[in-house]
Design a protein around this motif. Structure first.
Motif, short mmCIF file in Angstrom:
data_model
loop_
_atom_site.label_atom_id
_atom_site.label_comp_id
_atom_site.label_asym_id
_atom_site.label_seq_id
_atom_site.Cartn_x
_atom_site.Cartn_y
_atom_site.Cartn_z
N ALA A 273 0.68 -1.24 0.08
CA ALA A 273 -0.03 0.13 -0.08
C ALA A 273 0.95 1.33 0.07
O ALA A 273 0.65 2.05 -0.79
N PHE A 274 1.96 1.20 0.79
CA PHE A 274 2.77 2.50 0.91
C PHE A 274 3.34 2.78 -0.57
O PHE A 274 3.72 3.78 -1.23
N GLN B 89 2.18 1.81 -3.31
CA GLN B 89 1.19 2.29 -4.23
C GLN B 89 0.84 3.72 -4.17
O GLN B 89 0.54 4.68 -4.75
N MET B 90 1.10 4.21 -2.67
CA MET B 90 0.75 5.64 -2.23
C MET B 90 2.02 6.52 -3.14
O MET B 90 1.48 7.51 -3.55
#
Lengths: 307, 324
Positions: B131-132, B134-135
């Motif tokens: 997720a990070f 993708q951030m």
């Protein structure tokens, strides 16, 4: 700030939240019970959209297409469980992640082979295409309300299934203690396959609902799966209630952030700076929220008690 | 006399072939293979760095492509400002600024996100690293100045003393030497006391904590080292492609890096390099046959996970030789 725009965006946020819930609930169900990480869950969402698109052209009816596509996605989930997931249950999460990553490549390419590289727009019947005027400035497309209704209906059905049926009791028992359930004479293999197929149907339903708006396209699942991961991390992996609350929260925050963050920033910085920084911050907003939640509660907002 | 194991011989042989073959192809009129080998060496550096935390540390990071991408942008953004103006303090084409910047940015990103990610474990860790990454992907996409979705074309490579990166042989040489250094560095780290603690924590974190080690700090340090090394690989990749796009840090890129490590054999010196070689060669071979090459490729990936545990190095392990 415009009030009717606020309402419209809030409804969009709820719509995104409910679609996220449909995808995330399958993920969290499969993880909670089977202890299995399914990266390819987003591909089932994509397959749902494509199957529904083809059937809509075949039957000439979107509603009928959804009703037939749902069990078909279930069957697809069943096959994935049998041939990919089952051999990986006893492996560590790394193997599961890589195996299902391979499955994504396979399913995406299959979609490419069958439906071609371009996306497929799904036509809606006339009675779903209209708009409902709430007031002079507030006009809402009927289909968005249908998505919200269907999402809420599916969520309610899922909660009823999990909390008030014999199958749901087995699912919950399986999540708490897999070995004990099978020792009590329950056919755990079949239960697992059912859970997997159920998750596939929920993800497929989300894909079918979004297809008329965004069209069915290759790789559509790979975008939503990450957001669905954020949802179940924030909600607590394995928790259905957590997934529901987190999905709505993430859906609303993401939608509202994209539309109103620049207005909010203008309150305390120059309008140039606000317009430059707002898109960047709103793109990262849900991840920042996730980081905040995790730094306070590493197990998410509603960690399941058993595990 | 130093007696080398079968595995060490293999390592030396593979690395020698990798050093000699591509320049020979280039000098005999096949520049394409040198390009392929340069990309291979650069991605192998990223895989070697991922192996430090994934193979030896047992930390399944699914966001390593973000470091590669950030490293590439640390080359591209100063070059962009040097070409088109704006942000004068950042505008430069000097590799002596760009490359340390890439390493520093990635180390910092690893420190901040690692501090949060490492509070979680298991599947949470996999998903949150993803997720990070993708951030950062979405952050770059949202910045129009740097091309957003379309990426950044930089017409100028990093300027370094001695080597000229516009010369493909120099670029390959630098990438190859960097790969060897990365392999030696990781080998040195895992054989040190620090590496022993890291590997001990992989097997049994509670025991290491009870022994008085601050496992969290050890893991965070390893995470930062690994991120910084991948940032360096990213800086090379930016120079290699001269086209830097958010696609470099897409999560499927992270998955590919993980696959290289697992395919070759996690927690071995040569494994990630061997994995990168097989991966890149298979990708090239399959994609020249059919546009649907992802299908056999995905099936191959699944087959490796299902049937070839321990990766290629696991299969090649000689009798009586223990893991390194």
């Amino acid at each position: 700030m415009d009030f009717s725009l606020l309402i419209i965006q809030a409804l969009n946020g709820v719509q995104l939240g409910l679609l996220l819930f449909l995808v995330a609930s399958g993920l969290t169900l499969v993880f909670g019970i089977l202890d299995f990480v399914n990266l390819a869950h987003g591909s089932l969402y994509m397959m749902g959209a494509f199957i529904c698109a083809s059937l809509t052209f075949l039957f000439g009816s979107f509603v009928l297409a959804v009703l037939v596509a749902l069990p078909l996605t279930g069957v697809l989930g069943f096959l994935v469980e049998r041939f990919v997931a089952r051999p990986l249950y006893d492996r560590d999460h790394l193997d599961q992640v890589l195996g299902t990553f391979g499955l994504i490549l396979v399913l995406d390419t299959l979609a490419h082979l069958i439906w071609g590289p371009a996306g497929i727009a799904v036509p809606l019947p006339g009675w779903l295409q209209g708009q409902i005027a709430m007031s002079e400035t507030l006009v809402i497309p009927t289909f968005r309300l249908v998505i919200i209704g269907a999402g809420l209906g599916a969520a309610a059905g899922l909660f009823w299934l999990v909390n008030h049926t014999r199958l749901g009791m087995l699912i919950r028992a399986g999540a708490s203690n897999r070995t004990m359930v099978s020792a009590l004479g329950i056919d755990i293999q079949t239960l697992f396959a059912l859970v997997f197929a159920l998750g596939a149907m929920l993800a497929g339903l989300a894909g079918m609902l979004i297809a008329p708006i965004t069209e069915a396209s290759i790789g559509m699942g790979n975008n939503i799966i990450i957001t669905a991961f954020v949802v179940i991390i924030v909600g607590g992996i394995g928790s259905m209630k957590g997934a529901f609350i987190a999905a709505l929260m993430i859906g609303l925050i993401d939608t509202m952030g994209r539309s109103f963050l620049d207005d909010l920033f203008k309150l305390f910085m120059s309008s140039d700076a606000a317009e430059n920084s707002a898109p960047a911050v709103s793109a990262m907003l849900i991840y920042i929220i996730m980081a905040l939640v995790l730094s306070l509660r590493p197990q998410g907002l509603f960690p399941p008690r058993t595990r | 006399m130093i007696s080398l194991t079968r595995r060490s011989w293999l390592t030396l042989a593979v690395m020698a072939l990798l050093a000699v073959l591509p320049p020979v192809f280039y000098l005999t009129g096949n520049p394409y293979y040198l390009d392929l080998a340069t990309r291979l060496a650069i991605l192998a550096i990223a895989a070697v760095s991922l192996n430090l935390i994934l193979g030896y540390g047992g930390l399944v990071s699914f966001g390593h492509a973000a470091f590669v991408g950030l490293g590439a942008y640390a080359v591209g953004i100063p070059a962009h400002h040097w070409l088109y103006g704006g942000l004068d303090f950042l505008a430069t084409t000097s590799g002596l600024v760009q490359i340390p910047l890439a390493v520093a940015v990635c180390a910092l990103f690893a420190l901040v996100t690692g501090a949060i990610c490492l509070r979680t474990k298991g599947v949470y860790f996999i998903m949150i690293t993803m997720a990070f990454a993708q951030m950062i992907y979405y952050l770059i996409v949202s910045i129009e100045e740097y091309g957003g979705d379309d990426g950044l074309v930089i017409d100028t490579r990093s300027e370094l003393p001695v080597v000229n990166l516009d010369n493909p042989l120099h670029l390959f040489g630098l990438s190859y030497v960097a790969l060897v250094v990365a392999m030696l560095l990781v080998r040195m780290i895992v054989r040190s006391r620090f590496g022993m603690v890291l590997q001990g924590a992989k097997g049994n974190p509670e025991r290491m904590v009870t022994l008085g080690f601050n496992v969290y700090a050890y893991r965070l340090t390893a995470y930062v080292i690994s991120g910084a090394m991948s940032g360096f690989a990213g800086a090379l990749l930016g120079n290699f492609t001269t086209f830097i796009s958010p696609e470099m840090m897409d999560w499927s890129r992270s998955g590919e890096l993980m696959f290289m490590v697992i395919l070759g054999g996690a927690a071995t010196t040569l494994g990630p390099v061997l994995g990168a070689i097989v991966f890149i060669v298979a990708e090239e071979a399959l994609s020249s046959f059919t546009i649907y090459w992802h299908l056999p490729f995905g099936l191959m990936l699944m087959a490796v996970v299902l049937f070839a545990r321990g990766g290629l190095m696991g299969m090649l392990r000689g009798r009586g030789e223990d893991r390194e």
